[in-house]
Design a protein around this motif. Structure first.
Motif, PDB file in Angstrom:
ATOM      1  N   ASP A 270       0.743  -1.285   0.104  1.00 28.42           N
ATOM      2  CA  ASP A 270      -0.475  -0.072   0.063  1.00 28.42           C
ATOM      3  C   ASP A 270       0.745   1.450   0.506  1.00 28.42           C
ATOM      4  OD1 ASP A 270      -2.631  -1.351   0.073  1.00 28.42           O
ATOM      5  OD2 ASP A 270      -1.863  -1.911   2.117  1.00 28.42           O
ATOM      6  N   ASP A 271       2.240   1.111   0.685  1.00 26.03           N
ATOM      7  CA  ASP A 271       2.984   2.103   0.315  1.00 26.03           C
ATOM      8  C   ASP A 271       3.523   2.952  -1.182  1.00 26.03           C
ATOM      9  OD1 ASP A 271       2.924   2.179   2.641  1.00 26.03           O
ATOM     10  OD2 ASP A 271       5.480   0.741   3.254  1.00 26.03           O
ATOM     11  N   ILE A 272       3.303   1.982  -1.816  1.00 27.28           N
ATOM     12  CA  ILE A 272       3.158   2.115  -3.603  1.00 27.28           C
ATOM     13  C   ILE A 272       2.294   2.508  -4.491  1.00 27.28           C
ATOM     14  CG2 ILE A 272       4.943   1.235  -5.569  1.00 27.28           C
ATOM     15  CD1 ILE A 272       6.214  -0.196  -3.483  1.00 27.28           C
ATOM     16  N   ALA A 273       2.074   3.948  -4.783  1.00 29.35           N
ATOM     17  CA  ALA A 273       0.947   3.753  -6.352  1.00 29.35           C
ATOM     18  C   ALA A 273       0.751   2.792  -6.991  1.00 29.35           C
ATOM     19  CB  ALA A 273       0.995   5.106  -6.292  1.00 29.35           C
ATOM     20  N   ASP A 274      -0.322   2.734  -7.560  1.00 29.97           N
ATOM     21  CA  ASP A 274       0.278   1.979  -8.978  1.00 29.97           C
ATOM     22  C   ASP A 274       0.703   2.814 -10.282  1.00 29.97           C
ATOM     23  OD1 ASP A 274      -0.925   0.312 -10.539  1.00 29.97           O
ATOM     24  OD2 ASP A 274      -2.020   0.706 -11.473  1.00 29.97           O
ATOM     25  N   GLN A 275       1.513   2.243 -11.059  1.00 29.84           N
ATOM     26  CA  GLN A 275       2.499   2.680 -12.182  1.00 29.84           C
ATOM     27  C   GLN A 275       3.522   3.663 -11.641  1.00 29.84           C
ATOM     28  OE1 GLN A 275       1.677   1.343 -14.760  1.00 29.84           O
ATOM     29  NE2 GLN A 275       0.387  -0.191 -13.785  1.00 29.84           N
ATOM     30  N   ARG A 276       4.130   3.080 -10.381  1.00 29.06           N
ATOM     31  CA  ARG A 276       5.027   4.242  -9.354  1.00 29.06           C
ATOM     32  C   ARG A 276       6.411   3.613  -9.035  1.00 29.06           C
ATOM     33  NH1 ARG A 276       4.503  10.122 -10.042  1.00 29.06           N
ATOM     34  NH2 ARG A 276       2.519  10.350 -11.456  1.00 29.06           N
ATOM     35  N   GLY A 277       6.962   4.155  -8.353  1.00 26.03           N
ATOM     36  CA  GLY A 277       8.081   3.614  -7.889  1.00 26.03           C
ATOM     37  C   GLY A 277       8.300   3.645  -6.212  1.00 26.03           C
ATOM     38  N   SER A 278       8.744   2.989  -6.074  1.00 26.43           N
ATOM     39  CA  SER A 278       9.459   3.592  -4.268  1.00 26.43           C
ATOM     40  C   SER A 278      10.352   2.843  -4.823  1.00 26.43           C
ATOM     41  CB  SER A 278       8.988   2.991  -3.303  1.00 26.43           C
ATOM     42  OG  SER A 278       9.355   2.826  -2.283  1.00 26.43           O
ATOM     43  N   THR A 279      11.800   3.560  -3.031  1.00 29.26           N
ATOM     44  CA  THR A 279      13.371   2.976  -3.238  1.00 29.26           C
ATOM     45  C   THR A 279      13.677   2.600  -1.960  1.00 29.26           C
ATOM     46  OG1 THR A 279      14.176   4.922  -4.671  1.00 29.26           O
ATOM     47  CG2 THR A 279      15.339   4.310  -2.916  1.00 29.26           C
ATOM     48  N   VAL A 280      14.000   1.291  -1.551  1.00 32.79           N
ATOM     49  CA  VAL A 280      14.403   0.504  -0.485  1.00 32.79           C
ATOM     50  C   VAL A 280      15.770   0.852  -0.601  1.00 32.79           C
ATOM     51  CG1 VAL A 280      12.177  -0.479   0.572  1.00 32.79           C
ATOM     52  CG2 VAL A 280      14.077  -1.439  -0.733  1.00 32.79           C
ATOM     53  N   THR A 281      16.489   0.509   0.867  1.00 32.79           N
ATOM     54  CA  THR A 281      17.422   1.157   1.373  1.00 32.79           C
ATOM     55  C   THR A 281      17.849  -0.728   2.257  1.00 32.79           C
ATOM     56  OG1 THR A 281      18.018   3.029   1.203  1.00 32.79           O
ATOM     57  CG2 THR A 281      20.246   1.890   2.173  1.00 32.79           C
ATOM     58  N   ILE A 282      18.803  -1.589   1.529  1.00 36.16           N
ATOM     59  CA  ILE A 282      19.127  -2.392   2.259  1.00 36.16           C
ATOM     60  C   ILE A 282      20.954  -3.051   2.681  1.00 36.16           C
ATOM     61  CG2 ILE A 282      16.938  -3.744   1.731  1.00 36.16           C
ATOM     62  CD1 ILE A 282      18.413  -5.958   0.065  1.00 36.16           C
ATOM     63  N   GLY A 283      20.827  -3.597   3.515  1.00 36.43           N
ATOM     64  CA  GLY A 283      22.284  -4.023   3.546  1.00 36.43           C
ATOM     65  C   GLY A 283      23.434  -2.881   3.692  1.00 36.43           C
ATOM     66  N   ASP A 284      24.111  -2.986   3.235  1.00 36.25           N
ATOM     67  CA  ASP A 284      25.555  -2.636   3.348  1.00 36.25           C
ATOM     68  C   ASP A 284      25.091  -0.678   2.749  1.00 36.25           C
ATOM     69  OD1 ASP A 284      27.877  -1.200   4.140  1.00 36.25           O
ATOM     70  OD2 ASP A 284      29.259  -2.254   2.817  1.00 36.25           O
ATOM     71  N   GLY A 285      23.574  -0.029   2.841  1.00 35.11           N
ATOM     72  CA  GLY A 285      23.141   0.796   1.914  1.00 35.11           C
ATOM     73  C   GLY A 285      23.124   0.506   0.219  1.00 35.11           C
ATOM     74  N   GLU A 286      22.690  -0.967  -0.431  1.00 33.71           N
ATOM     75  CA  GLU A 286      22.687  -1.192  -1.464  1.00 33.71           C
ATOM     76  C   GLU A 286      21.292  -0.606  -1.776  1.00 33.71           C
ATOM     77  OE1 GLU A 286      24.616  -3.163  -3.665  1.00 33.71           O
ATOM     78  OE2 GLU A 286      22.960  -2.454  -5.501  1.00 33.71           O
ATOM     79  N   ARG A 287      20.991   0.626  -2.577  1.00 35.40           N
ATOM     80  CA  ARG A 287      19.233   0.573  -2.706  1.00 35.40           C
ATOM     81  C   ARG A 287      19.033   0.092  -3.821  1.00 35.40           C
ATOM     82  NH1 ARG A 287      19.256   7.381  -2.213  1.00 35.40           N
ATOM     83  NH2 ARG A 287      20.828   7.400  -0.392  1.00 35.40           N
ATOM     84  N   ILE A 288      17.256  -0.597  -3.907  1.00 37.55           N
ATOM     85  CA  ILE A 288      16.712  -1.275  -4.936  1.00 37.55           C
ATOM     86  C   ILE A 288      14.909  -0.793  -4.850  1.00 37.55           C
ATOM     87  CG2 ILE A 288      15.038  -3.617  -4.622  1.00 37.55           C
ATOM     88  CD1 ILE A 288      17.402  -5.125  -3.536  1.00 37.55           C
ATOM     89  N   ALA A 289      15.219  -0.630  -6.088  1.00 38.81           N
ATOM     90  CA  ALA A 289      13.621   0.019  -7.032  1.00 38.81           C
ATOM     91  C   ALA A 289      12.314  -0.849  -6.479  1.00 38.81           C
ATOM     92  CB  ALA A 289      14.055   0.728  -8.512  1.00 38.81           C
ATOM     93  N   LEU A 290      11.728  -0.549  -5.612  1.00 38.51           N
ATOM     94  CA  LEU A 290      10.408  -1.589  -5.850  1.00 38.51           C
ATOM     95  C   LEU A 290       9.383  -0.908  -7.389  1.00 38.51           C
ATOM     96  CD1 LEU A 290       9.670  -2.177  -2.190  1.00 38.51           C
ATOM     97  CD2 LEU A 290      10.526  -3.179  -4.137  1.00 38.51           C
ATOM     98  N   PHE A 291       8.557  -0.853  -7.960  1.00 36.11           N
ATOM     99  CA  PHE A 291       7.420  -0.838  -8.567  1.00 36.11           C
ATOM    100  C   PHE A 291       6.180  -1.910  -8.852  1.00 36.11           C
ATOM    101  CE2 PHE A 291      11.252   0.451 -10.453  1.00 36.11           C
ATOM    102  CZ  PHE A 291      11.268   2.241 -11.172  1.00 36.11           C
ATOM    103  N   ARG A 292       5.251  -0.726  -8.819  1.00 33.84           N
ATOM    104  CA  ARG A 292       3.622  -1.569  -9.101  1.00 33.84           C
ATOM    105  C   ARG A 292       3.484  -1.674 -10.047  1.00 33.84           C
ATOM    106  NH1 ARG A 292      -0.897  -0.626  -4.051  1.00 33.84           N
ATOM    107  NH2 ARG A 292      -1.986  -2.349  -5.290  1.00 33.84           N
TER     108      ARG A 292
END
Lengths: 381, 53
Positions: A270-292
């Protein structure tokens, strides 16, 4: 100049859909409406600035304190180039702090080339005016006429300007995706970080040259404000990015594992709107882009293959992840650019548990197909 | 930007920003005193010419 701003830019209209990028074959510059408007604004702004500087200069400096047209032109061009460089250096961190500055980032390279050209004309007039009337070669005269390197007040400031101009030249000639492609994005980015050194040289060029004989305090305030603004913006944006990395590191450490696999909880669907992206940071500062998109969640690296733009801040256009910086596109399902383009980015395995998104933090090879995690099935189930 | 670029960037500006400011302040602090031109070449030439026979 540009060769491969292509595909579908979010805030511009691509006029030539058959245009082919550097990744396929070399094309000098691909113009579109947005670029034309951007460049017209840059050229118009420079012309207005130079005209206004001349008009005000002629009004302020009347006989017996009148200054020659050459000196006025030199000052107009020099201040214009310095102002442009300050603006250019503010655009990057400003866009990281506030998305509204992103349109300025899109064609920043053209602004950089324009800055070099203005600085070049300033240098040509200065060298011709101060070193062109003797028997000695103007360049030899420039390099040898003043060797007071031990004195701050009489320092040969012109050499600092020449070094900065050489760096700007290097920036200008490599400001094309042909060089980006051949040098590789990390090397190209590091090379273009030399512009910070050029900025330092130019500040000292101004402080040890023009400001040595000027007593108007506003000139010092203006230059000082520029230096403080550029430095502060870069540091504030950097500190914010570092905090974001550290927050993600703590978050991923507390997520733990599920069922013996290293799945990391990265938030709610629910944090990501449809057709939009979001960024999360994991581990040692690795950034991952999530898309819905279309009821599915996909995960890719956050770094665009072009210039490392933040893909998670982009959105889905024509079914493709679209980088907010220059509009490069990738399919969410496999991280590959749509044909005829050949760029690939790393993808991640993703699943939805309840309404929570979990990802496997190990990146898959660029271009690996991953089935998007279905949101709707979990909602119904 | 990649992680390494982000790190390099903040380290670079942590050093470069204060360094540029320091250089700027030092350059201004060492400015020579203002020269006040009370006599021009023309005036001197004119005065010298007036003494000519």
């Amino acid at each position: 100049m540009r060769g491969a701003e292509r595909q579908h830019q979010p805030f511009l209209e691509l006029t030539n859909r058959r245009a082919i990028a550097v990744s396929v074959e070399y094309i000098t510059v691909q113009w579109n409406r947005h670029k034309r408007i951007y460049d017209a604004c840059v050229a118009g702004g420079i012309a207005v600035y130079l005209g206004a500087f001349f008009a005000v200069g002629k009004t302020l400096y009347t006989a017996p304190n009148a200054i020659s047209d050459e000196i006025l032109a030199m000052r107009a061009l020099g201040t214009c180039a310095f102002l442009l460089l300050n603006i250019i250096l503010c655009i990057g961190p400003a866009a990281r702090l506030d998305r509204r500055f992103l349109p300025l980032l899109y064609n920043r390279r053209h602004l950089g080339v324009a800055t070099f050209l203005v600085a070049l004309v300033h240098a040509v007039i200065a060298i011709g005016f101060y070193h062109g009337f003797g028997n000695v070669n103007p360049f030899i005269s420039l390099l040898t006429s003043n060797t007071n390197f031990n004195s701050l007040s009489a320092f040969p400031f012109q050499i600092l300007g020449l070094l900065a101009l050489l760096i700007l030249f290097l920036m200008a000639v490599t400001s094309h995706d042909f060089w980006l492609k051949n040098l590789g994005a990390p090397a190209w980015k590091r090379l273009h970080m030399l512009v910070y050194v050029a900025y330092g040289l130019l500040v000292m060029h101004v402080a040890l040259g023009f400001l040595q004989n000027q007593r108007n305090p506003w000139l010092v305030v203006l230059v000082g404000t520029g230096v403080v603004t550029v430095s502060s913006l870069h540091l504030i944006a950097g500190i914010r990015e570092r905090r974001c990395d550290e927050r993600g590191k703590r978050c991923s450490q507390t997520s733990g594992t599920h069922g013996g696999e290293a799945w990391v909880d990265v938030g709610s669907v629910d944090d990501i709107a449809d057709q939009r992206g979001s960024t999360v940071t994991i581990g040692d500062g690795e950034r991952i882009a999530l898309f819905r998109s279309n009821g599915g969640i996909s995960a890719t690296t956050n770094d665009c293959a072009h210039q490392g733009g933040p893909l998670g801040e982009g959105r889905i256009i024509d079914g493709c992840i679209t980088c907010p910086w220059h509009g490069w596109q990738y399919r969410p399902a496999d991280g590959q650019s749509p044909p005829p383009f050949t760029e690939k980015i790393a993808t991640y395995r993703v699943r939805v548990v309840g309404r929570r998104i979990e990802i496997d933090p190990s990146p898959l090879p660029p271009g690996t197909a991953v089935e998007p995690a279905c949101v709707e099935e979990n909602r119904n189930g | 930007m990649t992680r390494s670029q982000r790190r390099l960037h903040i380290r670079l500006w942590s050093v470069l920003g204060p360094l540029i400011l320091l250089g700027f302040v030092m350059a201004l602090a060492n400015r020579p005193p203002v020269l006040i031109h009370t006599e021009s070449q023309d005036a001197r030439g004119g005065a010298a010419a007036s003494t000519l026979p």
